[in-house]
Design an enzyme around this catalytic site. Structure first.
Site, PDB file in Angstrom:
ATOM      1  N   TYR A  72       0.717  -1.144  -0.098  1.00 44.53           N
ATOM      2  CA  TYR A  72       0.069   0.040  -0.221  1.00 44.53           C
ATOM      3  C   TYR A  72       0.518   1.245   0.066  1.00 44.53           C
ATOM      4  O   TYR A  72       2.121   1.090  -0.186  1.00 44.53           O
ATOM      5  CB  TYR A  72      -0.939  -0.073   1.316  1.00 44.53           C
ATOM      6  CG  TYR A  72      -2.064   0.685   1.339  1.00 44.53           C
ATOM      7  CD1 TYR A  72      -3.086   0.751   0.369  1.00 44.53           C
ATOM      8  CD2 TYR A  72      -2.231   1.739   2.311  1.00 44.53           C
ATOM      9  CE1 TYR A  72      -4.169   1.643   0.317  1.00 44.53           C
ATOM     10  CE2 TYR A  72      -3.406   2.482   2.396  1.00 44.53           C
ATOM     11  CZ  TYR A  72      -4.372   2.586   1.459  1.00 44.53           C
ATOM     12  OH  TYR A  72      -5.520   3.420   1.511  1.00 44.53           O
ATOM     13  N   ARG A 124      -5.858  10.293 -11.061  1.00 41.86           N
ATOM     14  CA  ARG A 124      -5.242  10.849  -9.957  1.00 41.86           C
ATOM     15  C   ARG A 124      -4.839   9.848  -8.966  1.00 41.86           C
ATOM     16  O   ARG A 124      -5.448   9.449  -7.944  1.00 41.86           O
ATOM     17  CB  ARG A 124      -6.226  11.773  -9.430  1.00 41.86           C
ATOM     18  CG  ARG A 124      -5.664  12.869  -8.549  1.00 41.86           C
ATOM     19  CD  ARG A 124      -5.260  12.493  -6.972  1.00 41.86           C
ATOM     20  NE  ARG A 124      -6.827  12.135  -6.476  1.00 41.86           N
ATOM     21  CZ  ARG A 124      -6.686  11.223  -5.697  1.00 41.86           C
ATOM     22  NH1 ARG A 124      -5.554  10.366  -5.338  1.00 41.86           N
ATOM     23  NH2 ARG A 124      -7.949  10.736  -5.000  1.00 41.86           N
ATOM     24  N   LYS A 136      -5.572  -2.079  -2.799  1.00 41.76           N
ATOM     25  CA  LYS A 136      -7.087  -1.733  -2.023  1.00 41.76           C
ATOM     26  C   LYS A 136      -7.650  -3.188  -1.493  1.00 41.76           C
ATOM     27  O   LYS A 136      -8.062  -3.150  -0.520  1.00 41.76           O
ATOM     28  CB  LYS A 136      -7.953  -0.763  -2.597  1.00 41.76           C
ATOM     29  CG  LYS A 136      -7.433   0.735  -2.709  1.00 41.76           C
ATOM     30  CD  LYS A 136      -7.633   1.586  -1.528  1.00 41.76           C
ATOM     31  CE  LYS A 136      -6.906   3.049  -1.806  1.00 41.76           C
ATOM     32  NZ  LYS A 136      -7.126   3.785  -0.520  1.00 41.76           N
ATOM     33  N   GLU A 157     -11.919   4.830  -6.945  1.00 34.30           N
ATOM     34  CA  GLU A 157     -10.486   5.199  -6.194  1.00 34.30           C
ATOM     35  C   GLU A 157      -9.829   5.836  -7.363  1.00 34.30           C
ATOM     36  O   GLU A 157      -9.595   5.546  -8.526  1.00 34.30           O
ATOM     37  CB  GLU A 157     -10.125   3.959  -5.948  1.00 34.30           C
ATOM     38  CG  GLU A 157      -8.830   3.931  -5.187  1.00 34.30           C
ATOM     39  CD  GLU A 157      -9.113   4.511  -3.816  1.00 34.30           C
ATOM     40  OE1 GLU A 157     -10.226   3.587  -3.017  1.00 34.30           O
ATOM     41  OE2 GLU A 157      -8.600   5.434  -3.129  1.00 34.30           O
ATOM     42  N   ASP A 158      -9.062   6.848  -6.909  1.00 35.06           N
ATOM     43  CA  ASP A 158      -8.360   7.960  -7.519  1.00 35.06           C
ATOM     44  C   ASP A 158      -8.726   8.284  -8.778  1.00 35.06           C
ATOM     45  O   ASP A 158      -7.959   8.310  -9.933  1.00 35.06           O
ATOM     46  CB  ASP A 158      -6.920   7.082  -7.509  1.00 35.06           C
ATOM     47  CG  ASP A 158      -6.276   7.107  -6.209  1.00 35.06           C
ATOM     48  OD1 ASP A 158      -6.961   7.392  -5.170  1.00 35.06           O
ATOM     49  OD2 ASP A 158      -5.268   6.459  -5.804  1.00 35.06           O
ATOM     50  N   ASP A 175     -13.877   6.093  -2.062  1.00 35.51           N
ATOM     51  CA  ASP A 175     -13.034   6.249  -0.960  1.00 35.51           C
ATOM     52  C   ASP A 175     -12.329   7.372  -0.719  1.00 35.51           C
ATOM     53  O   ASP A 175     -12.154   7.820   0.479  1.00 35.51           O
ATOM     54  CB  ASP A 175     -11.947   5.262  -1.493  1.00 35.51           C
ATOM     55  CG  ASP A 175     -11.094   4.711  -0.139  1.00 35.51           C
ATOM     56  OD1 ASP A 175     -11.598   4.574   0.901  1.00 35.51           O
ATOM     57  OD2 ASP A 175      -9.882   4.507  -0.214  1.00 35.51           O
ATOM     58  N   ASP A 176     -11.994   8.064  -1.722  1.00 36.60           N
ATOM     59  CA  ASP A 176     -11.052   9.413  -1.546  1.00 36.60           C
ATOM     60  C   ASP A 176     -12.135  10.433  -1.140  1.00 36.60           C
ATOM     61  O   ASP A 176     -11.570  11.318  -0.243  1.00 36.60           O
ATOM     62  CB  ASP A 176     -10.638   9.980  -3.008  1.00 36.60           C
ATOM     63  CG  ASP A 176      -9.944   8.890  -3.539  1.00 36.60           C
ATOM     64  OD1 ASP A 176      -8.776   8.365  -2.802  1.00 36.60           O
ATOM     65  OD2 ASP A 176     -10.033   8.143  -4.515  1.00 36.60           O
ATOM     66  N   ASN A 232      -0.751  11.604  -0.151  1.00 37.14           N
ATOM     67  CA  ASN A 232       0.245  10.383  -0.381  1.00 37.14           C
ATOM     68  C   ASN A 232       0.689  10.351  -1.797  1.00 37.14           C
ATOM     69  O   ASN A 232       0.334  11.255  -2.450  1.00 37.14           O
ATOM     70  CB  ASN A 232      -0.806   9.240  -0.217  1.00 37.14           C
ATOM     71  CG  ASN A 232      -1.350   9.111   0.891  1.00 37.14           C
ATOM     72  OD1 ASN A 232      -0.644   9.124   2.001  1.00 37.14           O
ATOM     73  ND2 ASN A 232      -2.559   9.014   1.036  1.00 37.14           N
TER      74      ASN A 232
HETATM   75  O1  LIG Z   1      -4.262   5.082  -1.186  1.00 37.35           O
HETATM   76  C1  LIG Z   1      -4.033   5.823  -0.050  1.00 37.35           C
HETATM   77  O2  LIG Z   1      -2.945   5.755   0.825  1.00 37.35           O
HETATM   78  C2  LIG Z   1      -5.155   6.664   0.467  1.00 37.35           C
HETATM   79  C3  LIG Z   1      -5.852   7.234  -0.918  1.00 37.35           C
HETATM   80  O3  LIG Z   1      -7.069   6.728  -1.160  1.00 37.35           O
HETATM   81  C4  LIG Z   1      -5.299   7.906  -1.767  1.00 37.35           C
HETATM   82  O4  LIG Z   1      -4.260   8.785  -1.563  1.00 37.35           O
HETATM   83  O5  LIG Z   1      -5.812   8.311  -3.018  1.00 37.35           O
HETATM   84 MG   LIG Z   2      -7.511   6.964  -3.188  1.00 38.54          MG
END
Ligand SMILES: O=C([O-])CC(=O)C(=O)O
Ligand SMILES: [Mg+2]
Length: 632
Positions: free
Chosen positions: A153, A206, A224, A296-297, A319-320, A488
């Site tokens: 991760y 992203r 994830k 996600e992202d 999640d973000d 991150n």
């Molecule tokens: O993945 C991770 O560490 C946390 C998160 O969702 C991100 O930064 O987009």
């Molecule tokens: Mg994320």
């Protein structure tokens, strides 16, 4: 799952569990199995749910034998196959003579992993293990979660995505590209598993704070979902990572001869919307109403739009926006328990007004509104956001993207973060801009000096009158600056833990998105918290799945925050930790899942009936165990 050509290799293997008892063979056709309520999370045959001390009998499953068995990551045990298993399942000669226990295999692998100095080598070794022996991979991850989380991760997964083209060995998950328009349902049918409960999907625009990594973003859904299993106990066969490739605007990748994605600029507008819509419809058609789709992202713009659209029709979660909000709110609730004061007494300043920033801000405003009964339009006024153009103020309203508009309060324009800190005088500073090193020494020192007074406050909202005298709630707190550097991976963190503690002379309550080691300052050890959505989404998803939830409601996010905050103890606070340690994550996830499921039942959004009485116990009983099964 198994091709016709290989049928003659198949034997029906019976997996027996250590507790004896009656053993019979059952073989249900897929449709019957899916229709049965097998308890847990639809693990009808007890394939993944079983633990050694649970009597799971009888059941049967088709598994390849011999050489093919060794290459089936779901059933392979490597050198742990017993003498008898080697005889019965045509493994003699295919393995060296020594027989190792799973514990010994685990010890050996940890020893090997620790020899690698380069984090990416550890990542690759772990991915290889996942492809070779799934149960052993999860056993390592569960038993060494604090050590291995930074590998599978953030931060290492970020580097893996950047270099995905060169480290690519075997594809993981499903790749869907613009070229597949009109065929997405067919593609979903190519995936070997039918009974999918969680999909994590990205379009790679992203990736963490690293920007557009196109198709190479696949590392994120894969990472994830391995946390869904290790931290939340969702069985691996029910998890599906997906990357939707609509091109990339990353010039370097477009020029890279090893790039694995479509070599074209990102598509937008109608073409993009149609592809995603086809995908979302196909998902529902193939897996039903109760499959969780975790976005996600995605880039900011798409993330907000997709969530607003699909949360109405699907079990969809971003999640973000939502996971990060829930974890940060939990950190604030427990942080304030440690230092005193209520949420409504705080003033918040954010650097970053994207998914995480506005998502967190909205959830805080919602919680404040619940606590004080003030309308959310009022509680939002305690929250200020800074974006790349400076403080978000009402004079900028016209030109703001829609998700920033609720945060445009009356104030004269302010250009820099430092000036915004001086003007707003926040008690809480949160970085979510994806830009590293933006909490400078001056910013942190200013936060520290603004928050050093002993504050005494009278609360009118909770005043009451008795015998002609009015009593006020008085709260006394020693102000400590709360500073969260959420971006991150580590390279994008707004400041390091060491900087936060040193520049605030040990007074900051600090947490970060990516992990930092404990810091020694002035003879005291401070343990920084990791305010990462990894605390929330595995338990949150488990709660949705085990209750058969059909939609996500914001109140479920609050329920998750409260459950997480409740797991932090005074012992944690003494070390400066506002989150409980990740080593307890399965217990934490069970509590989060229980609270989320309880909320789903309360809101009438749960379809798995009747509601179990003890939801924490039920959540625990649903969790995947990585212990090997015995083959007879
Ligand atoms: O993945 C991770 O560490 C946390 C998160 O969702 C991100 O930064 O987009
Ligand atoms: Mg994320």
């Amino acid at each position: 799952m198994i091709s016709l050509r290989r049928r003659h290799h198949l034997l029906l293997l019976r997996l027996a569990f250590g507790c004896g008892g009656e053993r019979r063979r059952f073989a249900f056709p897929e449709s019957t199995a899916a229709a049965m309520d097998g308890g847990g999370m639809g693990d009808v045959y007890g394939e993944d749910r079983a633990t050694e001390d649970q009597l799971i009998t009888p059941w049967a499953v088709s598994v390849a034998s011999g050489y093919t068995l060794l290459r089936d990551p779901r059933h392979n045990k490597g050198t742990a196959f017993t003498e008898k298993e080697r005889d019965v399942h045509y493994l003699r000669g295919l393995l060296p003579p020594a027989i190792l226990s799973q514990e010994l295999q685990e010890k050996r692998l940890m020893h090997t992993l620790r020899q690698y100095q380069v984090p990416l080598q550890r990542y690759m070794a772990l991915m290889d293990l996942q492809e070779r022996n799934e149960k052993l991979f999860y056993k390592l991850l569960i038993d060494h979660v604090e050590e291995l989380l930074p590998v599978v991760y953030t931060p290492t997964v970020g580097e893996a995505c950047q270099k995905y083209g060169s480290i690519f060995r075997r594809p993981q998950g499903l790749f869907i590209s613009l070229n597949d328009k009109g065929k997405i349902l067919e593609i979903l049918k190519n995936w070997p598993e039918r009974n999918i409960q969680v999909i994590v999907v990205t379009d790679g625009e992203r990736i963490l704070g690293l920007g557009d990594l196109g198709c190479q973003g696949m590392g994120i859904p894969v990472g994830k979902l391995s946390l869904y299993t290790a931290l939340g106990g969702v069985r691996p066969s029910a998890c599906l990572p997906i990357t939707i490739d609509v091109g990339t605007n990353n010039e370097e990748l477009l020029k890279d001869e090893f790039y694995i994605g479509l070599r074209q600029k990102r598509t937008t507008g109608q073409e993009y919307a149609e592809l995603i819509d086809e995908f979302m419809n196909a998902v529902k058609q193939n897996y039903g109403e109760k499959v969780l789709v975790q976005f996600e992202d995605f880039g900011n713009h798409n993330a907000f739009e997709l969530l607003a659209k699909y949360r109405q029709t699907h079990l969809a979660f971003n999640d973000d926006i939502q996971g990060t909000a829930s974890v940060v709110l939990a950190g604030l609730i427990s942080g304030l328990r440690a230092v005193g004061g209520s949420l409504a007494e705080q003033k918040f300043l954010f650097l970053g007004a994207g998914e995480a920033g506005t998502g967190i801000a909205e959830l805080i405003a919602l919680e404040m509104s619940k606590q004080t009964k003030a309308p959310v339009e009022e509680t939002r006024k305690k929250i200020w956001l800074v974006d790349s153009k400076g403080l978000i103020v009402s004079s900028r309203l016209e030109s703001l993207q829609h998700f920033k508009k609720p945060w445009a309060h009356e104030h004269e324009p302010v250009k820099t973060l430092l000036d915004a800190v001086k003007a707003i005088k926040p008690t809480v500073l949160i970085g979510s801009s994806g830009m590293g090193k933006t909490f400078t020494q001056e910013v942190v020192e200013t936060m520290a000096s603004l928050n050093e007074v002993l504050s005494l406050s009278l609360s009118h909202t909770r005043a009451h009158t008795e015998a002609n005298m009015t009593f006020f709630d008085v709260s006394l707190c020693i102000q400590k600056p709360i500073i969260f550097a959420l971006s991150n991976p580590t390279s994008q963190s707004e400041c390091t833990a060491e900087e936060a503690y040193t520049w605030s002379q040990g007074r900051a309550i600090f947490a970060s998105g990516s992990p930092f080691d404990p810091v020694n300052y002035d003879g005291k050890t401070y343990v920084p918290g990791q305010a990462n959505n990894a605390y929330i989404f595995p338990g949150f998803g488990l709660g949705l799945i085990m209750s058969g939830a059909i939609r996500v409601d914001d109140d479920m996010l609050l329920a998750a925050s409260e459950a997480l905050a409740a797991q932090a103890t005074p012992e944690n606070f003494k070390k400066g930790m506002i989150f409980p340690p990740f080593s307890n994550i399965r217990k934490i996830s069970a509590h989060i899942a229980a609270n989320v499921a309880a909320k789903a039942y309360e809101l009438g959004l749960a379809s798995r009936l009747p509601r179990p009485n003890n939801l924490v116990k039920y959540a625990e009983s649903c969790m995947y165990s990585p212990a090997y099964r015995n083959y007879r």
